[in-house]
Design a protein around this motif. Structure first.
Motif, PDB file in Angstrom:
ATOM      1  N   ASN A 298     -21.975  13.940  20.103  1.00  0.00           N
ATOM      2  CA  ASN A 298     -22.408  13.582  18.757  1.00  0.00           C
ATOM      3  C   ASN A 298     -21.958  14.602  17.719  1.00  0.00           C
ATOM      4  O   ASN A 298     -21.825  15.786  18.000  1.00  0.00           O
ATOM      5  N   ILE A 299     -21.757  14.108  16.504  1.00  0.00           N
ATOM      6  CA  ILE A 299     -21.473  14.961  15.352  1.00  0.00           C
ATOM      7  C   ILE A 299     -22.723  15.012  14.495  1.00  0.00           C
ATOM      8  O   ILE A 299     -23.343  13.974  14.226  1.00  0.00           O
ATOM      9  N   THR A 300     -23.113  16.219  14.086  1.00  0.00           N
ATOM     10  CA  THR A 300     -24.263  16.381  13.201  1.00  0.00           C
ATOM     11  C   THR A 300     -23.816  17.070  11.915  1.00  0.00           C
ATOM     12  O   THR A 300     -22.843  17.809  11.886  1.00  0.00           O
ATOM     13  N   VAL A 301     -24.565  16.800  10.844  1.00  0.00           N
ATOM     14  CA  VAL A 301     -24.330  17.422   9.545  1.00  0.00           C
ATOM     15  C   VAL A 301     -25.643  18.048   9.097  1.00  0.00           C
ATOM     16  O   VAL A 301     -26.685  17.392   9.094  1.00  0.00           O
ATOM     17  N   GLU A 302     -25.582  19.324   8.738  1.00  0.00           N
ATOM     18  CA  GLU A 302     -26.764  19.999   8.208  1.00  0.00           C
ATOM     19  C   GLU A 302     -26.313  21.010   7.164  1.00  0.00           C
ATOM     20  O   GLU A 302     -25.149  21.393   7.108  1.00  0.00           O
ATOM     21  N   GLY A 303     -27.251  21.418   6.318  1.00  0.00           N
ATOM     22  CA  GLY A 303     -26.903  22.381   5.289  1.00  0.00           C
ATOM     23  C   GLY A 303     -28.102  22.737   4.442  1.00  0.00           C
ATOM     24  O   GLY A 303     -29.257  22.511   4.830  1.00  0.00           O
ATOM     25  N   GLU A 304     -27.820  23.284   3.262  1.00  0.00           N
ATOM     26  CA  GLU A 304     -28.879  23.646   2.329  1.00  0.00           C
ATOM     27  C   GLU A 304     -28.326  23.661   0.915  1.00  0.00           C
ATOM     28  O   GLU A 304     -27.151  23.923   0.692  1.00  0.00           O
ATOM     29  N   ILE A 305     -29.210  23.331  -0.023  1.00  0.00           N
ATOM     30  CA  ILE A 305     -28.910  23.373  -1.441  1.00  0.00           C
ATOM     31  C   ILE A 305     -29.879  24.356  -2.072  1.00  0.00           C
ATOM     32  O   ILE A 305     -31.081  24.317  -1.786  1.00  0.00           O
ATOM     33  N   THR A 306     -29.369  25.237  -2.919  1.00  0.00           N
ATOM     34  CA  THR A 306     -30.215  26.182  -3.636  1.00  0.00           C
ATOM     35  C   THR A 306     -30.217  25.788  -5.103  1.00  0.00           C
ATOM     36  O   THR A 306     -29.161  25.640  -5.723  1.00  0.00           O
ATOM     37  N   LEU A 307     -31.428  25.587  -5.633  1.00  0.00           N
ATOM     38  CA  LEU A 307     -31.610  25.101  -7.002  1.00  0.00           C
ATOM     39  C   LEU A 307     -32.541  26.003  -7.784  1.00  0.00           C
ATOM     40  O   LEU A 307     -33.404  26.672  -7.213  1.00  0.00           O
ATOM     41  N   LEU A 308     -32.401  25.959  -9.103  1.00  0.00           N
ATOM     42  CA  LEU A 308     -33.414  26.540  -9.968  1.00  0.00           C
ATOM     43  C   LEU A 308     -34.641  25.637  -9.934  1.00  0.00           C
ATOM     44  O   LEU A 308     -34.537  24.430  -9.681  1.00  0.00           O
ATOM     45  N   GLN A 309     -35.814  26.196 -10.210  1.00  0.00           N
ATOM     46  CA  GLN A 309     -37.051  25.421 -10.135  1.00  0.00           C
ATOM     47  C   GLN A 309     -37.017  24.205 -11.056  1.00  0.00           C
ATOM     48  O   GLN A 309     -37.504  23.135 -10.686  1.00  0.00           O
ATOM     49  N   SER A 310     -36.438  24.331 -12.247  1.00  0.00           N
ATOM     50  CA  SER A 310     -36.393  23.195 -13.175  1.00  0.00           C
ATOM     51  C   SER A 310     -35.602  22.026 -12.585  1.00  0.00           C
ATOM     52  O   SER A 310     -35.997  20.862 -12.744  1.00  0.00           O
ATOM     53  N   GLU A 311     -34.514  22.310 -11.882  1.00  0.00           N
ATOM     54  CA  GLU A 311     -33.724  21.261 -11.239  1.00  0.00           C
ATOM     55  C   GLU A 311     -34.501  20.639 -10.089  1.00  0.00           C
ATOM     56  O   GLU A 311     -34.497  19.425  -9.880  1.00  0.00           O
ATOM     57  N   TYR A 312     -35.185  21.486  -9.323  1.00  0.00           N
ATOM     58  CA  TYR A 312     -36.027  21.023  -8.225  1.00  0.00           C
ATOM     59  C   TYR A 312     -37.110  20.075  -8.754  1.00  0.00           C
ATOM     60  O   TYR A 312     -37.337  18.995  -8.202  1.00  0.00           O
ATOM     61  N   GLU A 313     -37.791  20.481  -9.834  1.00  0.00           N
ATOM     62  CA  GLU A 313     -38.878  19.663 -10.394  1.00  0.00           C
ATOM     63  C   GLU A 313     -38.353  18.329 -10.908  1.00  0.00           C
ATOM     64  O   GLU A 313     -39.033  17.306 -10.794  1.00  0.00           O
ATOM     65  N   ALA A 314     -37.126  18.292 -11.444  1.00  0.00           N
ATOM     66  CA  ALA A 314     -36.528  17.032 -11.889  1.00  0.00           C
ATOM     67  C   ALA A 314     -36.274  16.113 -10.700  1.00  0.00           C
ATOM     68  O   ALA A 314     -36.482  14.896 -10.791  1.00  0.00           O
ATOM     69  N   LEU A 315     -35.846  16.678  -9.566  1.00  0.00           N
ATOM     70  CA  LEU A 315     -35.655  15.867  -8.350  1.00  0.00           C
ATOM     71  C   LEU A 315     -36.982  15.323  -7.845  1.00  0.00           C
ATOM     72  O   LEU A 315     -37.082  14.164  -7.460  1.00  0.00           O
ATOM     73  N   VAL A 316     -38.013  16.158  -7.841  1.00  0.00           N
ATOM     74  CA  VAL A 316     -39.340  15.713  -7.413  1.00  0.00           C
ATOM     75  C   VAL A 316     -39.822  14.579  -8.306  1.00  0.00           C
ATOM     76  O   VAL A 316     -40.339  13.566  -7.833  1.00  0.00           O
ATOM     77  N   ALA A 317     -39.649  14.714  -9.618  1.00  0.00           N
ATOM     78  CA  ALA A 317     -40.087  13.691 -10.566  1.00  0.00           C
ATOM     79  C   ALA A 317     -39.353  12.370 -10.346  1.00  0.00           C
ATOM     80  O   ALA A 317     -39.908  11.298 -10.597  1.00  0.00           O
ATOM     81  N   SER A 318     -38.103  12.425  -9.848  1.00  0.00           N
ATOM     82  CA  SER A 318     -37.331  11.201  -9.612  1.00  0.00           C
ATOM     83  C   SER A 318     -37.744  10.488  -8.330  1.00  0.00           C
ATOM     84  O   SER A 318     -37.378   9.343  -8.105  1.00  0.00           O
ATOM     85  N   SER A 319     -38.514  11.176  -7.486  1.00  0.00           N
ATOM     86  CA  SER A 319     -38.955  10.596  -6.221  1.00  0.00           C
ATOM     87  C   SER A 319     -40.114   9.625  -6.460  1.00  0.00           C
ATOM     88  O   SER A 319     -41.008   9.893  -7.257  1.00  0.00           O
ATOM     89  N   LYS A 320     -40.101   8.527  -5.738  1.00  0.00           N
ATOM     90  CA  LYS A 320     -41.135   7.505  -5.898  1.00  0.00           C
ATOM     91  C   LYS A 320     -42.535   8.078  -5.671  1.00  0.00           C
ATOM     92  O   LYS A 320     -43.451   7.813  -6.431  1.00  0.00           O
ATOM     93  N   ASN A 321     -42.710   8.872  -4.632  1.00  0.00           N
ATOM     94  CA  ASN A 321     -44.022   9.435  -4.285  1.00  0.00           C
ATOM     95  C   ASN A 321     -44.188  10.867  -4.780  1.00  0.00           C
ATOM     96  O   ASN A 321     -45.097  11.557  -4.359  1.00  0.00           O
ATOM     97  N   LYS A 322     -43.256  11.323  -5.632  1.00  0.00           N
ATOM     98  CA  LYS A 322     -43.275  12.711  -6.129  1.00  0.00           C
ATOM     99  C   LYS A 322     -43.220  13.707  -4.981  1.00  0.00           C
ATOM    100  O   LYS A 322     -43.830  14.756  -5.006  1.00  0.00           O
ATOM    101  N   ASP A 323     -42.480  13.339  -3.945  1.00  0.00           N
ATOM    102  CA  ASP A 323     -42.334  14.179  -2.754  1.00  0.00           C
ATOM    103  C   ASP A 323     -40.858  14.256  -2.403  1.00  0.00           C
ATOM    104  O   ASP A 323     -40.236  13.248  -2.049  1.00  0.00           O
TER     105      ASP A 323
END
Length: 137
Positions: A52-77
Motif C-alpha cells: 500500500n501507498i500512504t500519504v501523511e503530512g502536516e500544515i502549520t497555520l497562524l491561529q487566524s487561518e486556523y479559526e477561519a477553517l474551523v468556522a468553515s466546518s459544518k460542526n465547527k470541528d
C-alpha cells in the motif's frame, strides 16, 4: 548565462478547500510505500514486493487561518473536514515552470493549540492523512 534561482517559499501558494491560505507558515507531506523482501532458499531476499501507498503530512497555520477553517466546518470541528490541498510552486514572471501538487482527501488527525511566554502569535500545526498526491505541470 548561469541562473541559480530555486523555487522559494515566497512563490508557494496553497489552496485548501477552495481557500487561499494566506496564514500558512509551513507544509510537509510524504508518500510512503510498503516494501518487503520475499525470502526463499538461502539467507538473501529473492525479490522485493510492494504494498500500500500512504500519504501523511502536516500544515502549520497562524491561529487566524486556523479559526477561519474551523468556522468553515459544518460542526465547527476541524477534525470533521475533508478537503483537497492544491500547492503551486514557482513564479512564471521569473521564468519558473509552474508545478502543482494536489493532495486529495486530506483529513486532519489532531487538533492541538499551545502558547508559550513571549509568543507574539499562535502557530498551529495540524497533522493529516490523505488519499493521494497527484503531481501536475
Amino acid at each position: 548565462m548561469f541562473d541559480s534561482r530555486e523555487y522559494e517559499w515566497a512563490d508557494f501558494t496553497a489552496i485548501l478547500g477552495g481557500r487561499d491560505l494566506t496564514g500558512i507558515r509551513g507544509v510537509k507531506y510524504t508518500r510512503k510505500i510498503e516494501r518487503e523482501g520475499v525470502y526463499a532458499k538461502g539467507r538473501n531476499a529473492k525479490a522485493i514486493q510492494s504494498g500500500n501507498i500512504t500519504v501523511e503530512g502536516e500544515i502549520t497555520l497562524l491561529q487566524s487561518e486556523y479559526e477561519a477553517l474551523v468556522a468553515s466546518s459544518k460542526n465547527k470541528d476541524i477534525l470533521n473536514l475533508c478537503l483537497d490541498l492544491l500547492g503551486s510552486y514557482g513564479n512564471p514572471t521569473n521564468g519558473d515552470l509552474l508545478l502543482y501538487d494536489r493532495i486529495i482527501g486530506l483529513r486532519f488527525t489532531e487538533d492541538t493549540k499551545g502558547y508559550k511566554q513571549g509568543d507574539k502569535f499562535m502557530e498551529i500545526t495540524l497533522p493529516f492523512v490523505a488519499l493521494e498526491v497527484k503531481k501536475q505541470v
